[in-house]
Design a protein around this motif. Structure first.
Motif, mmCIF file in Angstrom:
data_model
loop_
_atom_site.group_PDB
_atom_site.id
_atom_site.type_symbol
_atom_site.label_atom_id
_atom_site.label_comp_id
_atom_site.label_asym_id
_atom_site.label_seq_id
_atom_site.Cartn_x
_atom_site.Cartn_y
_atom_site.Cartn_z
ATOM 1 N N GLY A 174 0.837 -1.187 0.000
ATOM 2 C CA GLY A 174 0.000 0.000 0.000
ATOM 3 C C GLY A 174 0.873 1.239 0.000
ATOM 4 O O GLY A 174 2.098 1.146 0.140
ATOM 5 N N HIS A 175 0.280 2.408 -0.135
ATOM 6 C CA HIS A 175 1.097 3.618 -0.165
ATOM 7 C C HIS A 175 0.340 4.808 0.390
ATOM 8 O O HIS A 175 -0.898 4.827 0.451
ATOM 9 N N SER A 176 1.091 5.829 0.786
ATOM 10 C CA SER A 176 0.511 7.034 1.371
ATOM 11 C C SER A 176 -0.401 7.741 0.378
ATOM 12 O O SER A 176 -0.165 7.738 -0.820
ATOM 13 N N GLU A 177 -1.463 8.342 0.908
ATOM 14 C CA GLU A 177 -2.397 9.139 0.106
ATOM 15 C C GLU A 177 -2.982 8.362 -1.080
ATOM 16 O O GLU A 177 -3.149 8.896 -2.175
ATOM 17 N N CYS A 178 -3.309 7.098 -0.861
ATOM 18 C CA CYS A 178 -3.845 6.273 -1.944
ATOM 19 C C CYS A 178 -5.185 6.831 -2.429
ATOM 20 O O CYS A 178 -6.160 6.921 -1.661
ATOM 21 N N GLY A 179 -5.251 7.200 -3.690
ATOM 22 C CA GLY A 179 -6.455 7.797 -4.244
ATOM 23 C C GLY A 179 -7.632 6.850 -4.273
ATOM 24 O O GLY A 179 -8.789 7.270 -4.090
ATOM 25 N N ALA A 180 -7.373 5.569 -4.500
ATOM 26 C CA ALA A 180 -8.461 4.591 -4.562
ATOM 27 C C ALA A 180 -9.111 4.426 -3.194
ATOM 28 O O ALA A 180 -10.340 4.336 -3.076
ATOM 29 N N VAL A 181 -8.292 4.383 -2.146
ATOM 30 C CA VAL A 181 -8.836 4.258 -0.796
ATOM 31 C C VAL A 181 -9.553 5.544 -0.403
ATOM 32 O O VAL A 181 -10.637 5.527 0.203
ATOM 33 N N LYS A 182 -8.965 6.681 -0.754
ATOM 34 C CA LYS A 182 -9.591 7.979 -0.447
ATOM 35 C C LYS A 182 -10.949 8.088 -1.131
ATOM 36 O O LYS A 182 -11.924 8.564 -0.528
ATOM 37 N N ALA A 183 -11.029 7.650 -2.390
ATOM 38 C CA ALA A 183 -12.296 7.704 -3.120
ATOM 39 C C ALA A 183 -13.340 6.799 -2.470
ATOM 40 O O ALA A 183 -14.528 7.150 -2.391
ATOM 41 N N THR A 184 -12.904 5.637 -1.995
ATOM 42 C CA THR A 184 -13.835 4.714 -1.338
ATOM 43 C C THR A 184 -14.404 5.331 -0.070
ATOM 44 O O THR A 184 -15.610 5.232 0.203
ATOM 45 N N ILE A 185 -13.557 5.981 0.706
ATOM 46 C CA ILE A 185 -14.019 6.650 1.923
ATOM 47 C C ILE A 185 -15.056 7.719 1.577
ATOM 48 O O ILE A 185 -16.111 7.819 2.226
ATOM 49 N N ASN A 186 -14.783 8.494 0.546
ATOM 50 C CA ASN A 186 -15.708 9.567 0.154
ATOM 51 C C ASN A 186 -17.040 9.016 -0.344
ATOM 52 O O ASN A 186 -18.110 9.553 -0.022
ATOM 53 N N VAL A 187 -16.978 7.951 -1.140
ATOM 54 C CA VAL A 187 -18.205 7.347 -1.664
ATOM 55 C C VAL A 187 -19.055 6.781 -0.529
ATOM 56 O O VAL A 187 -20.283 6.952 -0.503
ATOM 57 N N MET A 188 -18.399 6.136 0.414
ATOM 58 C CA MET A 188 -19.143 5.553 1.537
ATOM 59 C C MET A 188 -19.742 6.634 2.428
ATOM 60 O O MET A 188 -20.816 6.431 3.011
ATOM 61 N N ARG A 189 -19.082 7.775 2.512
ATOM 62 C CA ARG A 189 -19.592 8.862 3.343
ATOM 63 C C ARG A 189 -20.723 9.623 2.662
ATOM 64 O O ARG A 189 -21.722 9.976 3.294
#
Length: 224
Positions: free
Chosen positions: A129-144
């Motif tokens: 994994g890596h810092s500031e992962c865009g895919a994970v960030k997008a998932t958090i936003n979609v779920m919120r």
């Protein structure tokens, strides 16, 4: 691919390859999972210090045309800033890399890793994994926000969603970093139990599955 693998994938009469079916050539160059991991971490140290050992990419080209003997399989993110061969300062042919946004494993990725383990004899799988992962960030936003993404992007969200749920339960101060780490751990756990090939190889201690976190700013990889 090796001739054995081509025959197998083409539906030849040879029996399906299994974790113990690595070619004699791959076995002759085999190293232990611990040795492979040490080589990766040593290489990352060189990369982070801007002192790479691999500079001549033409060296060994003729030998690589005949066969490949990777020391590890890497499950990495498709992020353009995350290039495992450079991050671990390895030469061409040293790493068998599977990359997808969010560094998760689907059926296609699993099949590739099974090939790396069973045919090429790789003793290590590292999920990165890596810092500031865009895919994970997008998932958090979609779920919120309950947003609906176009195209096939929901597939990424569905794959990463379990890690975001775990991070939420942890109530970490940095939800994104925690979700990225949980995503790595979730994938490591899935791979360790993915039978028959990888699970059997892990149980026999021929293969080890580990997780890592790459800090894009520093260039350093920390094991999880």
């Amino acid at each position: 691919m090796t001739a054995v693998a081509v025959g197998t994938l083409a539906g030849a009469s040879a029996p399906p390859f299994r974790a113990e079916a690595a070619s004699d050539g791959a076995r002759s160059k085999a190293i232990t999972p611990e040795e492979a991991l040490a080589r990766l971490l040593d290489g990352n140290g060189r990369y982070a210090a801007n002192a790479p050992a691999n500079r001549d990419f033409s060296a060994g080209r003729a030998a690589r045309a005949a066969a490949q003997h990777p020391i590890a399989c890497i499950v990495g993110c498709a992020d353009a800033r995350v290039a495992p061969d450079f991050i671990f300062d390895q030469g061409p042919g040293d790493l068998f890399v599977v990359r997808v946004a969010g560094n998760f494993v689907n059926t296609d990725g699993l099949a590739s890793l099974e090939y790396g383990v069973s045919v090429l004899g790789a003793p290590l799988i590292l999920v990165l994994g890596h810092s500031e992962c865009g895919a994970v960030k997008a998932t958090i936003n979609v779920m919120r926000t309950k947003a609906v993404l176009p195209g096939h992007l929901p597939v990424l969200v569905d794959a990463i969603r379990p890690a975001v749920d775990l991070a939420a339960k942890a109530r970490a101060q940095d939800p994104l970093a925690e979700a990225i780490a949980q995503n790595v751990r979730h994938t490591v756990g899935r791979l360790e139990q993915s039978g028959p090939i990888i699970a059997e190889a892990v149980a026999a201690q021929r293969v080890k599955v580990v997780g890592g976190f790459y800090d894009i700013a520093t260039g350093k990889v920390a094991l999880l």
